[in-house]
Enzyme design. Structure first.
Site, PDB file in Angstrom:
ATOM      1  N   GLY A  11       0.903  -1.391   0.075  1.00 49.69           N
ATOM      2  CA  GLY A  11      -0.116   0.108   0.051  1.00 49.69           C
ATOM      3  C   GLY A  11       0.877   1.382   0.062  1.00 49.69           C
ATOM      4  O   GLY A  11       1.923   1.171  -0.086  1.00 49.69           O
ATOM      5  N   ASP A  57      -3.490 -12.944   2.961  1.00 51.19           N
ATOM      6  CA  ASP A  57      -4.621 -12.152   3.780  1.00 51.19           C
ATOM      7  C   ASP A  57      -4.377 -12.506   5.374  1.00 51.19           C
ATOM      8  O   ASP A  57      -4.430 -13.480   5.771  1.00 51.19           O
ATOM      9  CB  ASP A  57      -5.796 -12.807   3.117  1.00 51.19           C
ATOM     10  CG  ASP A  57      -7.238 -11.861   4.057  1.00 51.19           C
ATOM     11  OD1 ASP A  57      -7.070 -11.357   5.003  1.00 51.19           O
ATOM     12  OD2 ASP A  57      -8.208 -12.260   3.397  1.00 51.19           O
ATOM     13  N   LYS A  92     -12.979  -7.249   9.288  1.00 52.11           N
ATOM     14  CA  LYS A  92     -12.299  -8.491   9.513  1.00 52.11           C
ATOM     15  C   LYS A  92     -10.784  -8.208   9.599  1.00 52.11           C
ATOM     16  O   LYS A  92     -10.059  -8.748  10.475  1.00 52.11           O
ATOM     17  CB  LYS A  92     -12.546  -9.276   8.695  1.00 52.11           C
ATOM     18  CG  LYS A  92     -13.967 -10.201   8.628  1.00 52.11           C
ATOM     19  CD  LYS A  92     -13.937 -10.945   7.282  1.00 52.11           C
ATOM     20  CE  LYS A  92     -13.153 -12.164   7.178  1.00 52.11           C
ATOM     21  NZ  LYS A  92     -13.336 -13.203   6.114  1.00 52.11           N
ATOM     22  N   ASN A 100      -4.714 -12.023  14.833  1.00 52.99           N
ATOM     23  CA  ASN A 100      -3.670 -13.113  14.530  1.00 52.99           C
ATOM     24  C   ASN A 100      -2.221 -12.399  14.678  1.00 52.99           C
ATOM     25  O   ASN A 100      -1.220 -13.055  14.921  1.00 52.99           O
ATOM     26  CB  ASN A 100      -3.631 -13.362  12.962  1.00 52.99           C
ATOM     27  CG  ASN A 100      -4.882 -14.302  12.607  1.00 52.99           C
ATOM     28  OD1 ASN A 100      -5.378 -14.843  13.528  1.00 52.99           O
ATOM     29  ND2 ASN A 100      -5.756 -14.151  11.492  1.00 52.99           N
ATOM     30  N   TYR A 146     -15.082   1.358   9.276  1.00 51.10           N
ATOM     31  CA  TYR A 146     -13.433   1.650   9.258  1.00 51.10           C
ATOM     32  C   TYR A 146     -13.351   2.137  10.745  1.00 51.10           C
ATOM     33  O   TYR A 146     -12.507   1.637  11.415  1.00 51.10           O
ATOM     34  CB  TYR A 146     -13.298   2.589   8.425  1.00 51.10           C
ATOM     35  CG  TYR A 146     -11.938   3.028   8.146  1.00 51.10           C
ATOM     36  CD1 TYR A 146     -10.993   2.363   7.783  1.00 51.10           C
ATOM     37  CD2 TYR A 146     -11.358   4.358   8.417  1.00 51.10           C
ATOM     38  CE1 TYR A 146      -9.769   2.630   7.911  1.00 51.10           C
ATOM     39  CE2 TYR A 146     -10.284   4.790   8.429  1.00 51.10           C
ATOM     40  CZ  TYR A 146      -9.101   3.746   8.026  1.00 51.10           C
ATOM     41  OH  TYR A 146      -7.841   4.204   8.224  1.00 51.10           O
ATOM     42  N   TYR A 160      -3.715  -7.232  24.912  1.00 48.86           N
ATOM     43  CA  TYR A 160      -2.423  -8.020  24.711  1.00 48.86           C
ATOM     44  C   TYR A 160      -1.226  -7.222  25.431  1.00 48.86           C
ATOM     45  O   TYR A 160      -0.439  -7.978  26.141  1.00 48.86           O
ATOM     46  CB  TYR A 160      -2.094  -8.080  23.178  1.00 48.86           C
ATOM     47  CG  TYR A 160      -2.678  -9.406  22.688  1.00 48.86           C
ATOM     48  CD1 TYR A 160      -1.988 -10.503  22.562  1.00 48.86           C
ATOM     49  CD2 TYR A 160      -4.241  -9.469  22.387  1.00 48.86           C
ATOM     50  CE1 TYR A 160      -2.377 -11.821  21.933  1.00 48.86           C
ATOM     51  CE2 TYR A 160      -4.646 -10.699  21.927  1.00 48.86           C
ATOM     52  CZ  TYR A 160      -3.816 -11.792  21.666  1.00 48.86           C
ATOM     53  OH  TYR A 160      -4.281 -13.016  21.194  1.00 48.86           O
TER      54      TYR A 160
END
Length: 328
Positions: A11, A57, A92, A100, A146, A160
């Protein structure tokens, strides 16, 4: 040699970050599923021994062999045109993708920086926006896919950090511009320059009195780099505090391009923020950072880049079938 994974590496911002980390002597792994990224942004790095590209992805399980020192999570659609076409994938990548990558950071004992955004402030009731402002966001409006994806990213990142002891950093990115932006991605600068180059009138939404603050990409990357290597784990605004109205900015584009287009006004989209200006006190104090590139210089470089693109890019519209990406 330290190793860094940069998601969304093909990007606009991601590819500039790849350049910066290569320059700093890192082994760089770029990862992108190319929904909105462009592989051409990375082609100049393919011949390098210490650069890798994974077409993947991040909403699916992410595996990296060997040691990993840093992760920069920049995988996400960033323009309204994109995230309104692929709202589910946007959610997602903010939720599953971030989960992940935080899991990967925990496994590898790596420091992770996540790319949040000024959009978490919504249509702000506080001006300029400080990191302590909680925001004014319509969770069920079209932009919510968004805004809320990014707000969730921040929440799970701090979870986390507190629960698993993962070293985390959060950058809140304000409007950034420069070479490698997609010409027809719907954001203000490429939209205006594209219209000017095509000889079209410049479209301003509302009365044009809404404000934005534009930061040149080199300055943005410098702020992100310093934040990653700092010892500060709370969100930090990185952006240019010099504010301008959209109408005044459209007039600057007409002057820059030397075109004779008019400004035409259309209805303001739902939940479009009226003010956007960062308070960068924390970045100055903690990182010793503030933007250096004046808008006149940055816009000249950006305009020269867009003028150099093939004529096909100038008129190309994105006809990609996004339907598969919205499947749960």
């Amino acid at each position: 040699m330290k190793k860094v994974l940069i998601t969304g590496g093909a990007g606009f911002l991601g590819s500039h970050l790849c350049d910066r980390f290569i320059k700093e002597g890192y082994h760089v792994i770029a990862m992108d599923n190319l929904i909105t990224g462009d592989i051409r942004n990375l082609e100049h790095l393919f011949h390098l021994e210490h650069f890798e590209f994974f077409h993947h992805d991040v909403t699916k399980f992410v595996h990296i062999s060997g040691e990993l020192d840093y992760i920069l999570h920049f995988a996400s659609p960033a323009s309204p045109i994109d995230y309104l076409k692929i709202p589910i994938q946007t959610l997602k990548v903010g939720a599953l993708g971030t989960h992940n990558l935080l899991g990967l950071a925990k496994e590898k004992n790596a420091r992770i920086l996540i790319a949040s955004t000024s959009e978490i402030y919504g249509d702000p009731l506080v001006h300029p926006q400080t990191e302590e402002y909680y925001g004014n966001v319509n969770t069920i409006g079209p932009r919510g896919v968004y805004d809320e994806a990014k707000r969730f990213m921040e929440s799970i990142t701090m979870a986390y950090n507190r629960f698993h002891g993962v070293e985390t950093r959060i950058v809140r990115i304000f409007n950034t511009y420069g070479p490698r932006m997609r010409l027809n991605d719907g954001r203000v600068i490429p939209a205006f320059i594209g219209q000017a180059l095509r000889g079209e009138d410049l479209t301003v939404f509302g009365k044009g009195d809404q404000t934005r603050s534009f930061c040149y990409v080199d300055d943005e990357v410098e702020g992100i780099y310093r934040l990653l290597l700092s010892e500060y784990d709370q969100p930090v605004n990185i952006g240019n505090p010099h504010e301008i109205t959209i109408k005044d900015f459209a007039e600057e584009i007409i002057k820059l391009t030397g075109t004779q287009q008019k400004i035409v006004f259309k209805p303001l989209p739902q939940d479009d923020p009226m003010q956007r200006q960062p308070d960068i006190s924390k970045a100055k104090e903690i990182l010793g950072w503030e933007p250096k590139v004046l808008r006149e210089e940055g816009m000249r470089k950006t305009y020269e880049y867009f003028k150099s693109l093939p004529s096909d890019d100038l008129y190309k519209r994105d006809h990609k079938d996004f339907s598969t990406y919205n499947k749960v």
